[in-house]
Write an enzyme that holds these catalytic residues in place. Structure first.
Site, mmCIF file in Angstrom:
data_model
loop_
_atom_site.group_PDB
_atom_site.id
_atom_site.type_symbol
_atom_site.label_atom_id
_atom_site.label_comp_id
_atom_site.label_asym_id
_atom_site.label_seq_id
_atom_site.Cartn_x
_atom_site.Cartn_y
_atom_site.Cartn_z
ATOM 1 N N GLY A 1 -0.650 46.733 13.525
ATOM 2 C CA GLY A 1 0.797 46.620 13.392
ATOM 3 C C GLY A 1 1.384 46.142 14.698
ATOM 4 O O GLY A 1 1.007 46.615 15.780
ATOM 5 N N LYS B 1 -13.073 40.784 22.443
ATOM 6 C CA LYS B 1 -13.613 41.893 21.658
ATOM 7 C C LYS B 1 -13.002 41.860 20.266
ATOM 8 O O LYS B 1 -11.931 41.300 20.046
ATOM 9 C CB LYS B 1 -13.297 43.239 22.321
ATOM 10 C CG LYS B 1 -13.887 43.410 23.714
ATOM 11 C CD LYS B 1 -13.482 44.753 24.292
ATOM 12 C CE LYS B 1 -14.009 44.945 25.702
ATOM 13 N NZ LYS B 1 -13.567 46.246 26.282
ATOM 14 N N ASP C 1 0.272 40.325 20.589
ATOM 15 C CA ASP C 1 0.851 41.642 20.867
ATOM 16 C C ASP C 1 0.379 42.177 22.216
ATOM 17 O O ASP C 1 1.143 42.828 22.938
ATOM 18 C CB ASP C 1 0.486 42.622 19.766
ATOM 19 C CG ASP C 1 1.012 42.186 18.405
ATOM 20 O OD1 ASP C 1 2.094 41.578 18.369
ATOM 21 O OD2 ASP C 1 0.340 42.447 17.397
ATOM 22 N N ASN D 1 5.252 31.973 19.830
ATOM 23 C CA ASN D 1 4.134 31.041 19.972
ATOM 24 C C ASN D 1 4.625 29.624 19.690
ATOM 25 O O ASN D 1 5.819 29.415 19.421
ATOM 26 C CB ASN D 1 2.959 31.443 19.074
ATOM 27 C CG ASN D 1 3.296 31.422 17.593
ATOM 28 O OD1 ASN D 1 4.176 30.681 17.128
ATOM 29 N ND2 ASN D 1 2.594 32.232 16.821
ATOM 30 N N ALA E 1 2.917 48.976 16.966
ATOM 31 C CA ALA E 1 1.894 49.872 17.496
ATOM 32 C C ALA E 1 0.957 49.137 18.446
ATOM 33 O O ALA E 1 0.509 49.705 19.457
ATOM 34 C CB ALA E 1 1.107 50.500 16.346
ATOM 35 N N ASN E 2 0.648 47.890 18.142
ATOM 36 C CA ASN E 2 -0.202 47.102 19.041
ATOM 37 C C ASN E 2 0.433 46.955 20.417
ATOM 38 O O ASN E 2 -0.216 47.143 21.448
ATOM 39 C CB ASN E 2 -0.448 45.711 18.456
ATOM 40 C CG ASN E 2 -1.442 45.699 17.318
ATOM 41 O OD1 ASN E 2 -2.084 46.704 17.031
ATOM 42 N ND2 ASN E 2 -1.554 44.559 16.663
ATOM 43 N N THR F 1 4.073 31.244 24.144
ATOM 44 C CA THR F 1 2.639 31.450 24.324
ATOM 45 C C THR F 1 1.884 30.243 23.770
ATOM 46 O O THR F 1 2.251 29.688 22.739
ATOM 47 C CB THR F 1 2.161 32.738 23.637
ATOM 48 O OG1 THR F 1 2.422 32.649 22.236
ATOM 49 C CG2 THR F 1 2.889 33.946 24.214
#
EC number: 2.7.1.15
Length: 316
Positions: free
Chosen positions: A49, A295, A262, A195, A52-53, A228
């Protein structure tokens, strides 16, 4: 602690008001076409989310971070709360709604690390303007308020109104991108973080360069703009007398780009809360975003300060 704009002291560096989703991710060798079925890996459940991220990214970097969001009283809600606690986020402002289903994101990751995402909002749609106005003291106690558009528009507008009253700086990531951004939200953005696709769409320019899109967005009312550029870094355009500054990308091998934007936005908010100029804050955020794509997953990929790659150069 940071000085408050109203003359007091801030309890939090970053407050995030926004979404919290459970990410259900599967990796595929290639994305399916219409009507086609392909095999994927085992399903991975993780915390996500955009709201939350961003909170997890900020907290993992050592910032005093709080999250205001709404989750259900289900297993995914517990997953999200546990992930925020592990990152170091203050979760006492997260609202747990009995009988509600926590928001869910269905993510397909291709071999190049790029992703396709479908979001079922669940409890995110129940985060209300009243929830935000009831948290006025928390907004006032925060140096930076980070917002996105995965919760109802009226709730985001309420957050902007409270931030304006309390002198809290607003970082706005207008994603998912609307056809037209509310002028009130645009005027509050310091910066607007977009972006390339979002910058082009919201600027109204069908072609052009990131610098031209950023200028157009600032001319339309944004206080400052950051575009970005994925692996190519970012472009920062500060207030009216500033020139665009290009921040080069950090070369890494991308494994999974889920949540990289995020990570960038959370890191940007951290440095802005510390009083760092916009271009330098973007330079730091590029490093955090680059580390996050090395990752798998969103929040599980977010780095600590010790895990960041070397800083790229800075050019005008």
């Amino acid at each position: 602690m940071s000085d408050a704009g109203s003359g007091g002291m801030r309890t939090y560096d970053v407050l995030v008001i926004g979404s919290a989703n459970a990410d259900l991710t599967v990796r595929v060798d290639r994305r399916p076409g219409a009507g086609e079925t392909v095999h994927g890996t085992d399903l991975v459940e993780s915390a996500g989310g955009k709201g939350a991220n961003q909170a997890a990214a900020a907290a993992r970097l050592g910032a005093r971070t709080a999250l205001l969001a709404r989750v259900g009283d289900d297993a995914y809600g517990e997953l999200l709360l546990a992930a925020q606690r592990e990152a170091g986020t203050e979760v006492r402002h997260v609202l747990v709604e009995g009988g509600a289903r926590t928001g869910t994101a269905l993510i397909v990751v291709g071999p190049d690390g790029d992703n396709s995402i479908v979001v079922s909002p669940g409890a995110n749609d129940r985060l209300t303007p009243d929830d935000v106005t009831s948290a006025r003291e928390t907004v006032a106690a925060s140096a930076v308020l980070s917002l996105q558009l995965e919760v109802p528009p009226a709730t985001v507008r309420a957050a902007v109104a409270v931030a304006r009253e309390t002198g809290t700086r607003v970082v706005l990531n207008p994603s998912p991108t609307p056809d037209r951004l509310d002028p009130e939200l645009l005027a509050a953005a310091d910066p607007l973080v977009v972006n390339e696709h979002e910058a082009r769409q919201l600027s109204g320019l069908t072609d052009g360069t990131p610098a031209e899109w950023a200028r157009a967005l600032r001319d339309r009312g944004a206080r400052s703009v950051v575009v970005t550029l994925g692996g190519d870094g970012a472009l920062a355009l500060d207030h009216a007398d500033a020139k665009p500054v290009t921040v080069p990308g950090t070369p890494v091998k991308a494994v999974d780009t889920t949540g990289a934007g995020d990570a960038f936005t959370g890191a940007l908010a951290v440095r802005l809360a510390a009083g760092t100029p916009l271009a330098a804050a973007a330079r730091f955020a590029v490093r955090v975003g680059a580390a996050s794509v090395t990752k798998a997953g969103a929040q599980p990929s977010y780095p600590t300060l010790a895990e960041l790659p070397p800083a790229p150069g800075l050019s005008a």
